[in-house]
Design a protein around this motif. Structure first.
Motif, PDB file in Angstrom:
ATOM      1  N   GLY A  20       0.816  -1.212   0.000  1.00  0.00           N
ATOM      2  CA  GLY A  20       0.000   0.000   0.000  1.00  0.00           C
ATOM      3  C   GLY A  20       0.846   1.256   0.000  1.00  0.00           C
ATOM      4  N   TRP A  21       0.179   2.369   0.202  1.00  0.00           N
ATOM      5  CA  TRP A  21       0.868   3.654   0.160  1.00  0.00           C
ATOM      6  C   TRP A  21       1.915   3.760   1.260  1.00  0.00           C
ATOM      7  CZ3 TRP A  21       2.269   6.848  -3.218  1.00  0.00           C
ATOM      8  CH2 TRP A  21       2.643   8.160  -2.924  1.00  0.00           C
ATOM      9  N   GLU A  22       1.625   3.181   2.402  1.00  0.00           N
ATOM     10  CA  GLU A  22       2.577   3.244   3.516  1.00  0.00           C
ATOM     11  C   GLU A  22       3.938   2.672   3.110  1.00  0.00           C
ATOM     12  OE1 GLU A  22       3.127   1.342   7.936  1.00  0.00           O
ATOM     13  OE2 GLU A  22       1.106   1.915   7.322  1.00  0.00           O
ATOM     14  N   GLY A  23       3.932   1.595   2.353  1.00  0.00           N
ATOM     15  CA  GLY A  23       5.176   0.972   1.931  1.00  0.00           C
ATOM     16  C   GLY A  23       5.755   1.520   0.643  1.00  0.00           C
ATOM     17  N   CYS A  24       4.978   2.330  -0.078  1.00  0.00           N
ATOM     18  CA  CYS A  24       5.416   2.831  -1.392  1.00  0.00           C
ATOM     19  C   CYS A  24       5.753   4.310  -1.425  1.00  0.00           C
ATOM     20  CB  CYS A  24       4.322   2.563  -2.434  1.00  0.00           C
ATOM     21  SG  CYS A  24       4.013   0.814  -2.741  1.00  0.00           S
ATOM     22  N   GLN A  25       5.236   5.079  -0.491  1.00  0.00           N
ATOM     23  CA  GLN A  25       5.356   6.531  -0.582  1.00  0.00           C
ATOM     24  C   GLN A  25       6.796   7.036  -0.541  1.00  0.00           C
ATOM     25  OE1 GLN A  25       3.309   8.569   2.582  1.00  0.00           O
ATOM     26  NE2 GLN A  25       3.954   7.062   4.091  1.00  0.00           N
ATOM     27  N   ALA A  26       7.704   6.303   0.058  1.00  0.00           N
ATOM     28  CA  ALA A  26       9.100   6.752   0.131  1.00  0.00           C
ATOM     29  C   ALA A  26       9.744   6.843  -1.247  1.00  0.00           C
ATOM     30  CB  ALA A  26       9.911   5.802   1.014  1.00  0.00           C
ATOM     31  N   TYR A  27       9.172   6.165  -2.238  1.00  0.00           N
ATOM     32  CA  TYR A  27       9.738   6.133  -3.585  1.00  0.00           C
ATOM     33  C   TYR A  27       9.059   7.131  -4.530  1.00  0.00           C
ATOM     34  CZ  TYR A  27      11.010   1.762  -1.394  1.00  0.00           C
ATOM     35  OH  TYR A  27      11.463   0.820  -0.506  1.00  0.00           O
ATOM     36  N   CYS A  28       8.079   7.868  -4.002  1.00  0.00           N
ATOM     37  CA  CYS A  28       7.233   8.716  -4.855  1.00  0.00           C
ATOM     38  C   CYS A  28       7.171  10.143  -4.326  1.00  0.00           C
ATOM     39  CB  CYS A  28       5.801   8.170  -4.862  1.00  0.00           C
ATOM     40  SG  CYS A  28       5.679   6.435  -5.300  1.00  0.00           S
ATOM     41  N   HIS A  29       6.907  11.068  -5.242  1.00  0.00           N
ATOM     42  CA  HIS A  29       6.611  12.434  -4.837  1.00  0.00           C
ATOM     43  C   HIS A  29       5.216  12.460  -4.220  1.00  0.00           C
ATOM     44  CE1 HIS A  29       9.946  14.782  -6.432  1.00  0.00           C
ATOM     45  NE2 HIS A  29       9.970  13.937  -7.454  1.00  0.00           N
ATOM     46  N   ALA A  30       5.014  13.334  -3.258  1.00  0.00           N
ATOM     47  CA  ALA A  30       3.671  13.547  -2.723  1.00  0.00           C
ATOM     48  C   ALA A  30       2.803  14.015  -3.886  1.00  0.00           C
ATOM     49  CB  ALA A  30       3.706  14.596  -1.627  1.00  0.00           C
ATOM     50  N   GLY A  31       1.632  13.469  -4.015  1.00  0.00           N
ATOM     51  CA  GLY A  31       0.745  13.850  -5.102  1.00  0.00           C
ATOM     52  C   GLY A  31       1.082  13.217  -6.429  1.00  0.00           C
ATOM     53  N   ALA A  32       1.951  12.188  -6.441  1.00  0.00           N
ATOM     54  CA  ALA A  32       2.295  11.504  -7.694  1.00  0.00           C
ATOM     55  C   ALA A  32       1.019  11.016  -8.366  1.00  0.00           C
ATOM     56  CB  ALA A  32       3.233  10.336  -7.421  1.00  0.00           C
ATOM     57  N   THR A  33       0.985  11.159  -9.679  1.00  0.00           N
ATOM     58  CA  THR A  33      -0.220  10.831 -10.441  1.00  0.00           C
ATOM     59  C   THR A  33      -0.123   9.436 -11.048  1.00  0.00           C
ATOM     60  OG1 THR A  33       0.710  11.985 -12.356  1.00  0.00           O
ATOM     61  CG2 THR A  33      -0.792  13.236 -10.925  1.00  0.00           C
ATOM     62  N   PHE A  34      -1.289   8.948 -11.495  1.00  0.00           N
ATOM     63  CA  PHE A  34      -1.411   7.602 -12.049  1.00  0.00           C
ATOM     64  C   PHE A  34      -2.402   7.647 -13.198  1.00  0.00           C
ATOM     65  CE2 PHE A  34      -3.875   3.689 -12.347  1.00  0.00           C
ATOM     66  CZ  PHE A  34      -2.874   2.755 -12.534  1.00  0.00           C
ATOM     67  N   SER A  35      -2.139   6.823 -14.219  1.00  0.00           N
ATOM     68  CA  SER A  35      -3.109   6.678 -15.302  1.00  0.00           C
ATOM     69  C   SER A  35      -3.077   5.262 -15.830  1.00  0.00           C
ATOM     70  CB  SER A  35      -2.828   7.676 -16.433  1.00  0.00           C
ATOM     71  OG  SER A  35      -1.576   7.411 -17.033  1.00  0.00           O
ATOM     72  N   ALA A  36      -4.222   4.851 -16.383  1.00  0.00           N
ATOM     73  CA  ALA A  36      -4.363   3.543 -17.026  1.00  0.00           C
ATOM     74  C   ALA A  36      -5.612   3.596 -17.891  1.00  0.00           C
ATOM     75  CB  ALA A  36      -4.495   2.426 -15.997  1.00  0.00           C
ATOM     76  N   GLN A  37      -5.549   2.909 -19.022  1.00  0.00           N
ATOM     77  CA  GLN A  37      -6.731   2.774 -19.865  1.00  0.00           C
ATOM     78  C   GLN A  37      -7.356   1.421 -19.568  1.00  0.00           C
ATOM     79  OE1 GLN A  37      -5.092   3.449 -23.788  1.00  0.00           O
ATOM     80  NE2 GLN A  37      -5.349   5.650 -23.605  1.00  0.00           N
ATOM     81  N   ALA A  38      -7.916   1.318 -18.348  1.00  0.00           N
ATOM     82  CA  ALA A  38      -8.508   0.069 -17.878  1.00  0.00           C
ATOM     83  C   ALA A  38      -9.724   0.416 -17.029  1.00  0.00           C
ATOM     84  CB  ALA A  38      -7.492  -0.719 -17.058  1.00  0.00           C
ATOM     85  N   GLY A  39     -10.860  -0.154 -17.382  1.00  0.00           N
ATOM     86  CA  GLY A  39     -12.101   0.125 -16.658  1.00  0.00           C
ATOM     87  C   GLY A  39     -12.022  -0.204 -15.180  1.00  0.00           C
TER      88      GLY A  39
END
Length: 138
Positions: A20-39
């Motif tokens: 989850g975010w707790e384990g991943c946030q150290a590798y990302c900027h705050a507010g990092a964005t995400f996209s996918a073309q998947a319903g």
């Protein structure tokens, strides 16, 4: 400072093992964005939201695991592309239907865009329709 490859590998493992975010946030900027073309990911537009989605996927698919097939670094464009295969069986509660006992084997790619030494955006390339059909969720 670690290389973007090392950061991408650490993020990939944390995300795919349901940290989850707790384990991943150290590798990302705050507010990092995400996209996918998947319903299945409609409405998920932050990396925080996606890492929590992945964490929740491991409830109905508790044996979910990944195999890395390729990691490619594009230094000129400051991104890392990771190709993996996700496998698991719907044996847990929490999916859109009761456990089906069906298996999924899904190819997918993450393209992680970096700003400095952290991920600022990630795109997931994935055919969710095939995966949901394999699990018996459609």
């Amino acid at each position: 400072m670690s290389s973007i490859r090392e950061t991408a590998e650490q993020f990939f493992d944390a995300c795919e093992t349901g940290k989850g975010w707790e384990g991943c946030q150290a590798y990302c900027h705050a507010g990092a964005t995400f996209s996918a073309q998947a319903g299945a990911l409609e409405g998920v537009d932050t990396l925080e939201g996606y890492t929590e989605w992945m964490k929740s996927l491991l409830t109905p698919v508790p044996d979910g695991h990944y195999e890395v097939r390729s990691f490619a670094v594009d230094d000129a464009r400051r991104n890392v592309a990771a190709y993996g295969v996700f496998r698991g069986t719907h044996t847990g509660e929490g999916g859109p239907v009761p456990p089906t006992g069906k298996k999924v084997e899904a190819d997918y790619v993450y393209v992680m865009d970096f700003d400095g030494d952290r991920i600022r955006h990630m795109t997931k390339i994935w055919n969710d329709g095939i995966s949901l059909t394999q699990l018996g969720w459609t």
